[in-house]
Scaffold this motif. Structure first.
Motif, PDB file in Angstrom:
ATOM      1  N   UNK A 249      35.138   9.744  19.849  1.00 44.56           N
ATOM      2  CA  UNK A 249      33.763   9.259  19.686  1.00 44.56           C
ATOM      3  C   UNK A 249      32.748  10.308  20.120  1.00 44.56           C
ATOM      4  N   UNK A 250      33.121  11.064  21.150  1.00 49.53           N
ATOM      5  CA  UNK A 250      32.195  12.081  21.632  1.00 49.53           C
ATOM      6  C   UNK A 250      32.127  13.271  20.678  1.00 49.53           C
ATOM      7  N   UNK A 251      33.278  13.583  20.066  1.00 46.03           N
ATOM      8  CA  UNK A 251      33.389  14.843  19.313  1.00 46.03           C
ATOM      9  C   UNK A 251      33.178  14.654  17.819  1.00 46.03           C
ATOM     10  N   UNK A 254      30.286  16.644  16.093  1.00 44.09           N
ATOM     11  CA  UNK A 254      30.515  18.088  16.124  1.00 44.09           C
ATOM     12  C   UNK A 254      31.695  18.465  15.228  1.00 44.09           C
ATOM     13  N   UNK A 255      32.722  17.611  15.210  1.00 43.85           N
ATOM     14  CA  UNK A 255      33.897  17.899  14.379  1.00 43.85           C
ATOM     15  C   UNK A 255      33.526  17.867  12.895  1.00 43.85           C
TER      16      UNK A 255
ATOM     17  N   UNK B  39      40.132  22.981  13.893  1.00 42.04           N
ATOM     18  CA  UNK B  39      38.759  22.529  13.747  1.00 42.04           C
ATOM     19  C   UNK B  39      38.291  21.796  15.013  1.00 42.04           C
ATOM     20  N   UNK B  40      39.237  21.009  15.600  1.00 42.03           N
ATOM     21  CA  UNK B  40      38.905  20.301  16.831  1.00 42.03           C
ATOM     22  C   UNK B  40      38.558  21.279  17.938  1.00 42.03           C
ATOM     23  N   UNK B  43      35.247  22.685  17.337  1.00 42.76           N
ATOM     24  CA  UNK B  43      34.181  21.720  17.624  1.00 42.76           C
ATOM     25  C   UNK B  43      34.006  21.542  19.125  1.00 42.76           C
ATOM     26  N   UNK B  46      32.271  24.417  20.698  1.00 43.13           N
ATOM     27  CA  UNK B  46      30.828  24.419  20.437  1.00 43.13           C
ATOM     28  C   UNK B  46      30.087  23.388  21.297  1.00 43.13           C
ATOM     29  N   UNK B  47      30.783  22.307  21.631  1.00 43.60           N
ATOM     30  CA  UNK B  47      30.077  21.208  22.318  1.00 43.60           C
ATOM     31  C   UNK B  47      30.466  21.066  23.781  1.00 43.60           C
ATOM     32  N   UNK B  50      27.678  21.245  26.385  1.00 45.03           N
ATOM     33  CA  UNK B  50      26.759  20.124  26.289  1.00 45.03           C
ATOM     34  C   UNK B  50      27.408  18.828  26.800  1.00 45.03           C
ATOM     35  N   UNK B  51      28.681  18.650  26.424  1.00 43.88           N
ATOM     36  CA  UNK B  51      29.377  17.438  26.859  1.00 43.88           C
ATOM     37  C   UNK B  51      29.581  17.435  28.369  1.00 43.88           C
ATOM     38  N   UNK B 553      24.062   8.795  23.308  1.00 41.50           N
ATOM     39  CA  UNK B 553      24.067  10.101  22.638  1.00 41.50           C
ATOM     40  C   UNK B 553      25.414  10.790  22.811  1.00 41.50           C
ATOM     41  N   UNK B 554      26.066  10.531  23.923  1.00 37.14           N
ATOM     42  CA  UNK B 554      27.375  11.150  24.143  1.00 37.14           C
ATOM     43  C   UNK B 554      28.407  10.581  23.197  1.00 37.14           C
ATOM     44  N   UNK B 555      28.224   9.293  22.887  1.00 36.94           N
ATOM     45  CA  UNK B 555      29.201   8.678  21.991  1.00 36.94           C
ATOM     46  C   UNK B 555      28.859   8.918  20.538  1.00 36.94           C
TER      47      UNK B 555
END
Lengths: 294, 555
Positions: A249-251, A254-255, B39-40, B43, B46-47, B50-51, B553-555
């Motif tokens: 859910x978090x990713x 972005x994914x 890809x994961x 991703x 990249x995040x 922020x996460x 926003x996190x979810x």
């Protein structure tokens, strides 16, 4: 009146439930060709065979203007395509292809097999010499491009004989592939492209340099486009055993952005090489996938 | 900063819950195949930053949210100038409902003004305060605000006087023993000068005393005292100095029998009319003024014929002379109903024999008369203590016999030992009525003493007593006979409504009197605090909203 259901436009998983690769491919091709008014794949030349009376719906460009001028009658010129197109379908049989995101969908490999078989049948019916190569970390099956009878059966047999998930697509296999494609023609690569992009692009560049017309069918499971799953999960790469713990859910956002970025990068790189690139979801009806190549 | 409910701070441990959940709820996640791990990874790369930032922000927000709620529940208080909240305070309210509180001034009862201020003090009190209420009876009542309000509402002017200095000292000790952040004593009184006296209140240093300033002085007259003396009622007037003279009337059997004019501090004598023998009551009345409670005072006395008394030679010359005086004044007549110095028998006043050799015979006679008392060895000298109103107090006794026995009634003592006893219809004295034994015969109190002895004590009567209380007369009986009376009345000092000056109040109570407004502003001043709980709840609400936004926003 009973509505005729065209198999090429049905959900691939439903279609595949009807039988093996041959049955599915034939059904798909029949439907696909019935929806076309002309040959989907034109060769380098065509040969005139006979005339027939004009019927409404025929394209005016095929009218025989000389007969019209002499006899004031409408005749259509009919041609027979030459069998001078050499087509080779390359099917990625790496371990990552043997995956599906949901039980009611085809694996990427199953989808690729049926698409390759259907494509081969379409080409053979046009009397194009069609062959097949399956590969993972090595080349598994090679069916040289022929137009003789029984060729499609050999292609299907090669697909069936190629086991699932034999390894990962590697540089050696791609080098070997390019070596096997000595005569120029049409090359269709069906793969999930989960290997080094530079390596693939090098191989594609080489094929283009050799004069091949190259199409890439990028097979994607819908679950690879939109990340889902339990709140927290460890995803493991079936080929490299690399793993990563994520909270889908978090990713997810972005994914999705990353995947679209990858698709965009493939599209851009292929365009630069003059390679036709199509991302294909495994829930896309086969007829629509074939039409992408038409 | 202090807290109204400090135990609630134990809940701060709950602030660690988000961190503990983060640390201990890290379970092994389920594993699944996923071809697009590359890809994961991309991703996540990249995040990740922020996460990570959001996760830490969420952890911080949740921790702060819980802490804010817990601290709000503990009701934090910070020093503040305004606001109603205050630190837990031990409060003793002294509500002076002595008789003077019944005076009216400006059309309003003095007690009502004091009660309003007391109400206001209790209204500001909180759940964490410890409350006491002390009235004129001097009893400190602890209780909740509601309980004390109920008591306060039922308070009426009492009949007893309140010693303010003593009351403040006791209230200060009471609140000083309470383990609370602040301690106050609110003195709500008309602050009579007579209520303060010359003493000064002793209080712990951390106990604040707030004294409500009195209103303007009110002129008042009151009957300070009244007693029957020589066929007349001697009336003493009390009240505020400078008050005008007023009419004083004597009412017997509902009929005014005498009237005079007097001012505070003066004494008048109102003659009694001839009355038949027996116990009688009357009332001295003043014209109504601002304080009604002291405008009347009862009197009681016994109308009886003069006793027939005689002294034997054994009684000595002083007794004989006293009887002559009384006989000349018509207080006694000749006869043998009361015989002073005679052998033990009903109606006799028995004195120690002049010759110690006769002491044994006298004791045997006392025994035979059933007195139950006898003369013992010589006792120690000392002053007399009078418990029967015979006017003997303080008179020195040089020589005496110890009186041994039980029963009867002890009328006077020396050094705590019986000196004058009445038993079995006779009187026993431990000393001879001679200046060699006691100074009594040489004092002016001797003749009145002999008068009361023969006209009262020897007849089994007790002198009329007086005590502080609701004005009225109570008779004492023995069998079918009335043997005494007690006259209740207000303390005469209550009639003087003159308020104490600021210096006197400061000296006596250790605090200057405050006006109503100043009193209201100062109460709970030692512990006045601003309550931060509302602000914290608002902050918690904002943090909760922010947490929801970040989590979404996190979810």
């Amino acid at each position: 009146m009973t509505a005729v259901r065209r198999l090429d436009l049905l959900d691939p998983a439903e279609v595949s439930a009807l039988g093996g690769i041959e049955i599915v491919a034939r059904g798909v091709v029949e439907g696909f060709l019935a929806g076309l008014h002309r040959s989907p794949f034109r060769g380098f030349s065509v040969e005139f065979t006979e005339h027939r009376p004009y019927q409404p719906g025929d394209e005016p460009r095929y009218l025989d203007w000389k007969i019209l001028a002499r006899a004031d009658r409408l005749f259509i010129k009919q041609y027979e395509e030459e069998t001078n197109l050499r087509a080779m379908v390359l099917v990625d049989a790496s371990r990552s292809m043997a995956w599906r995101g949901a039980a009611d969908r085809l694996t990427k490999r199953a989808y690729a097999d049926r698409l390759a078989a259907a494509l081969g049948l379409v080409l053979l019916r046009q009397r194009d010499a069609t062959g097949l190569i399956t590969f993972d970390d090595v080349v598994r099956q090679v069916v040289p491009a022929r137009v003789k009878s029984g060729q499609w059966a050999r292609i299907v047999r090669a697909l069936i004989d190629t086991p699932d998930g034999g390894g990962t697509a590697a540089e050696a296999a791609l080098r070997q592939l390019t070596g096997l494609l000595a005569r120029r023609g049409l090359v269709v690569l069906v793969s999930d492209l989960l290997f080094d992009r530079d390596l693939v692009l090098t191989a594609l560049r080489y094929l283009r340099h050799r004069g091949h017309q190259v199409s890439v069918m990028h097979v994607l499971d819908p679950a690879e486009l939109e990340l889902g799953g339990p709140p927290e999960v460890r995803y493991r790469d079936p080929e490299s055993d690399a793993s990563v713990v994520v909270r889908p859910r978090e990713l997810a956002r972005a994914y999705a952005e990353t995947v679209q970025h990858e698709i965009g990068a493939w599209r851009t790189a292929c365009r630069r090489l003059g390679v036709v690139y199509h991302p294909v979801r495994t829930d896309l009806p086969f007829g629509l996938a074939l039409r992408l190549l038409a | 900063m202090t807290f109204l409910h400090p135990l609630a701070l134990l809940g701060l441990a709950a602030a660690a819950i988000p961190l503990l959940l983060h640390l201990f709820q890290r379970r092994t996640p389920p594993e699944a195949e996923f071809p697009a791990v590359r890809y994961l990874a991309e991703a996540e790369r990249r995040t990740a930053r922020r996460l990570r930032l959001r996760h830490r922000l969420l952890l911080l927000l949740r921790t702060v949210l819980i802490a804010a709620l817990v601290v709000a529940a503990a009701r934090p208080l910070v020093p503040a100038r305004g606001g109603a909240a205050h630190a837990p305070t031990a409060l003793a309210i002294i509500l002076d409902n002595s008789p003077s509180a019944g005076a009216t001034g400006g059309g309003r009862l003095a007690l009502d003004r004091l009660r309003v201020t007391a109400h206001a003090s209790l209204a500001v009190a909180g759940a964490g305060d410890r409350l006491f209420l002390m009235l004129a009876d001097g009893v400190a009542r602890g209780g909740t605000r509601a309980e004390l309000l109920a008591v306060m509402d039922s308070v009426r002017p009492a009949a007893v006087r309140l010693d303010l200095v003593d009351a403040v000292s006791r209230a200060a000790r009471l609140v000083g023993a309470e383990p609370l952040a602040a301690r106050e004593v609110h003195v709500l009184s008309d602050l009579q000068v007579s209520a303060l006296g010359d003493g000064h209140a002793v209080r712990p240093a951390d106990v604040a005393v707030l004294v409500l300033a009195p209103t303007d002085p009110v002129a008042n007259r009151g009957v300070a005292g009244a007693e029957v003396r020589d066929g007349a009622v001697a009336v003493t007037l009390g009240g505020t100095a400078g008050a005008a003279a007023g009419a004083v009337a004597l009412v017997v059997g509902g009929r005014e029998v005498a009237r005079a004019l007097a001012a505070p501090g003066e004494q008048v004598s109102l003659p009694l009319p001839p009355l038949s023998p027996g116990w009688r009551t009357a009332e001295v009345r003043l014209a109504p003024d601002e304080l009604r409670a002291d405008d009347a005072r009862p009197v009681a006395w016994r109308v009886a014929p003069p006793a027939r008394a005689v002294a034997t030679a054994e009684a000595g010359p002083f007794v004989a002379a006293a009887l002559d005086v009384l006989r000349d004044g018509g207080r006694i007549t000749a006869g043998g109903d009361v015989r002073i110095g005679a052998a033990p028998a009903p109606g006799a006043v028995v004195l120690p024999p002049a010759d110690d050799a006769l002491l044994g015979a006298t004791n045997r006679a006392l025994l035979a008369a059933g007195a139950g008392w006898r003369f013992g060895p010589p006792g120690t000298p000392g002053p007399l203590a009078d418990s029967a109103g015979l006017g003997l107090a303080g008179v020195p006794v040089r020589r005496r016999h110890a009186l041994l026995g039980t029963g009867g009634e002890v009328l006077a003592t020396v050094n705590g030992e019986p000196w004058l006893v009445r038993a079995a219809d006779l009187i026993v004295l431990a000393s001879r009525l001679d200046t060699a034994w006691t100074a009594l015969p040489a004092t002016p109190a001797f003749v009145p003493f002999v008068d009361r002895l023969v006209n009262g004590a020897a007849r089994g009567e007790r002198p009329v007593r007086s005590r502080e209380g609701i004005p009225g007369v109570t008779f004492e009986t023995r069998g079918a006979d009335t043997i005494g009376a007690t006259v209740s009345g207000l303390d005469p000092r209550e009639s003087d409504l003159t308020p104490a000056g600021p210096d006197t109040v400061r000296r006596a109570l250790g605090a200057a009197p405050l006006t109503d407004a100043r009193f209201a502003a100062t109460r709970f001043g030692g512990g006045r605090r601003g309550d931060l709980s509302t602000l914290l709840l608002v902050v918690a609400l904002l943090i909760g909203g922010l947490e929801m936004v970040v989590a979404w926003r996190t979810r």
